[in-house]
Scaffold this motif. Structure first.
Motif, PDB file in Angstrom:
ATOM      1  N   VAL B  52       1.327  -1.305   0.311  1.00  0.00           N
ATOM      2  CA  VAL B  52      -0.313  -0.054  -0.336  1.00  0.00           C
ATOM      3  C   VAL B  52       0.868   1.406  -0.328  1.00  0.00           C
ATOM      4  CG1 VAL B  52      -1.010   1.204   1.296  1.00  0.00           C
ATOM      5  CG2 VAL B  52      -1.711  -1.526   0.987  1.00  0.00           C
ATOM      6  N   ALA B  53       1.569   1.530   0.577  1.00  0.00           N
ATOM      7  CA  ALA B  53       2.804   2.469   1.272  1.00  0.00           C
ATOM      8  C   ALA B  53       3.744   3.347  -0.014  1.00  0.00           C
ATOM      9  CB  ALA B  53       3.767   1.693   1.871  1.00  0.00           C
ATOM     10  N   VAL B  54       4.168   1.686  -1.348  1.00  0.00           N
ATOM     11  CA  VAL B  54       5.181   2.127  -1.901  1.00  0.00           C
ATOM     12  C   VAL B  54       4.214   1.645  -3.220  1.00  0.00           C
ATOM     13  CG1 VAL B  54       6.642   1.061  -0.525  1.00  0.00           C
ATOM     14  CG2 VAL B  54       5.449   0.163  -2.121  1.00  0.00           C
ATOM     15  N   CYS B  55       3.294   1.610  -3.668  1.00  0.00           N
ATOM     16  CA  CYS B  55       2.324   2.468  -5.160  1.00  0.00           C
ATOM     17  C   CYS B  55       2.147   3.330  -5.123  1.00  0.00           C
ATOM     18  CB  CYS B  55       0.909   1.486  -4.373  1.00  0.00           C
ATOM     19  SG  CYS B  55       0.313   1.415  -6.459  1.00  0.00           S
TER      20      CYS B  55
END
Lengths: 413, 65
Positions: B52-55
């Protein structure tokens, strides 16, 4: 200097700073002091650029993450408010084809999906073994040659050139031509007309190779593009452009992450020792992301234009305003990376924005990571006595290119 | 916890596959993300949170229920 603690974090930014902001001469790997000051004092503020226009500069990590994926934040370089990097970019914008670098969704999404196949994670992972062989062979050659040597020309530039040749499907017997030509195109000291001539030769070479691959396809990117041309999904000219673009975009950037990355690690011997002693691929992978974060080599900022009014924090960015995102400042944001001025290969680094953020994030990032993982995991183990063969004050850094870099890195072992 | 993937927003960067290979895959031809596990086990949630954080397209959400 074991870390950048002594580096200035304030600079004479003034009411309307000129962007790009200058680095401090004594801290060649740290972000511009004024960028660091703005991040804490005025995280979204106006700056002045080369043409006198005054786009917004965004320096905080959180603000960049909020704005870069926002559909109102556009990559349309035909918009009169677009904050061009320089006069050349402004001049070519109206005559440039619409590519993944100057379009928004949904057109951008469609274009990106047609060129993304080669960069699918599973396919990139298949390159690990061939990349390892390229790196091993280049280290063998370097160790058999003169000592000291310029790491940039002996190793850092040939690695990505040979990797891209392999990915595209350039026959082995043409690798020398391919590597020599691509190095000349990127060498800033080569006269412009000579660089243009060699660049034309490379495009003609790829043009011809795509025709050959159409008749006799293999398991490589040029063959795949030849197939897409035949299927009517892209034109032959687009395929040639894409081949050249992959070469240009992936060459100097990766080479810089090898040369400047080595310099950064040599300046942090404790971190280099951790990297040298590990055989855990996850530790190496995180080290790569941490060095990407620390160096954040894109130095002209990511450029966008607002397509609507955007309220963020206590400012309103108006429709038509230019916006610049300083990636280095965001990647040294202490709210996300405590002690950001320290290179720490064990810190959670994955959330850095060295490849940008949002739908335009670097297309080749998975390949870049793989190349750097192989290089960082191999070079310092095989050459444990590697050291700088010049004073850091005597190195010449490139402050004007799109990406930061060093014009040569003399090393000895 | 349930994973939501907004396919039209996906820019096929493959960052979710790198972060959570047991939960996400990519289509072979264009790299668009495929959700393998809509309700991943507890042991996979940290990987999903990283995805979620790196998308880069902010196309993944982890929601209650």
């Amino acid at each position: 200097m074991s870390d950048a603690l002594a580096c200035p974090v304030t600079g004479a930014s003034g009411p309307l700073p000129e962007y790009p902001l200058p680095r401090a001469a004594e801290c060649p790997l740290a972000p511009a002091p004024a960028a660091q000051e703005l991040r804490s004092e005025k995280p979204i503020t106006r700056v002045r650029i080369w043409n006198g226009s005054t786009p917004w500069l965004v320096t905080r990590h959180a603000d960049q993450r909020a704005l870069l994926p926002d559909p109102r934040v556009s990559d349309d370089d035909l918009d009169p408010g677009f904050p061009y990097v320089n006069a050349h970019r402004a001049a070519i914008a109206p005559v440039s084809p619409r590519l993944i670098t100057n379009t928004d969704a949904p057109e951008h999404t469609r274009l990106r999906r047609t060129v993304n196949g080669p960069f699918v994670v599973k396919r990139i992972e298949k390159m690990r073994e061939p990349v390892q062989k390229i790196v091993d062979d280049l280290i063998d050659e370097m160790l058999a040659g003169p000592n000291p040597v310029d790491l940039l020309t002996a190793f850092a530039l040939p690695v990505p050139s040979l990797v891209i040749a392999q990915l595209l499907g350039v026959p082995y017997e043409d690798h020398d031509f391919f590597q020599r030509s691509s190095s000349l195109v990127l060498d800033g000291s080569v006269p412009a007309d000579e660089a243009r001539r060699v660049s034309g030769e490379l495009a003609a070479y790829l043009d011809n190779l795509i025709i050959q691959k159409t008749a006799d396809p293999d398991d490589d990117v040029l063959s795949e593009m030849a197939g897409r041309v035949q299927a009517g999904e892209m034109t032959h000219t687009e395929a040639v452009h894409m081949g050249v673009a992959m070469l240009i975009a992936g060459h100097e950037t990766t080479a810089t992450m090898i040369s400047l990355g080595t310099l950064a690690l040599l300046q942090h011997p404790d971190q280099l020792a951790l990297l040298r002693e590990t055989d855990d691929p996850k530790v190496v992978a995180n080290a790569v992301d941490e060095v990407l974060r620390y160096l954040s080599i894109v130095q002209t900022g990511v450029r966008r234009v607002a397509k609507d009014d955007i309220e963020i924090g206590d400012v309103v960015i108006r429709k038509g305003d230019g916006i610049i995102f300083d990636l280095h400042a965001a990647n040294w944001d202490p709210e996300v990376f405590p002690g950001a001025q320290r290179l720490d290969i064990a810190r959670p680094a994955r959330i850095h924005q060295a490849f940008g953020y949002g739908p335009h994030q670097c297309l080749g990032q998975n390949l870049a990571r793989l190349e750097l993982q192989v290089v960082y995991g191999t070079l310092y183990r095989r050459v444990p006595t590697l050291r700088l063969a010049a004073a850091i004050e005597d190195l010449e850094f490139d402050h004007t290119g799109t990406t930061y870099g060093v014009h040569g890195l003399p090393v000895a072992w | 916890m349930r994973v939501e993937l907004d396919v039209p927003k996906c820019v096929a960067s493959g960052q979710c596959v790198m972060a959570a290979p047991d939960v996400f895959d990519q289509r072979d031809d264009d790299g668009v993300a495929i959700l393998l596990e809509e309700r991943p086990g507890e042991e996979l949630l940290d990987d999903v949170r990283e995805a979620v954080a790196v998308c880069p397209a902010a196309a993944i959400r982890l929601v209650e229920g």
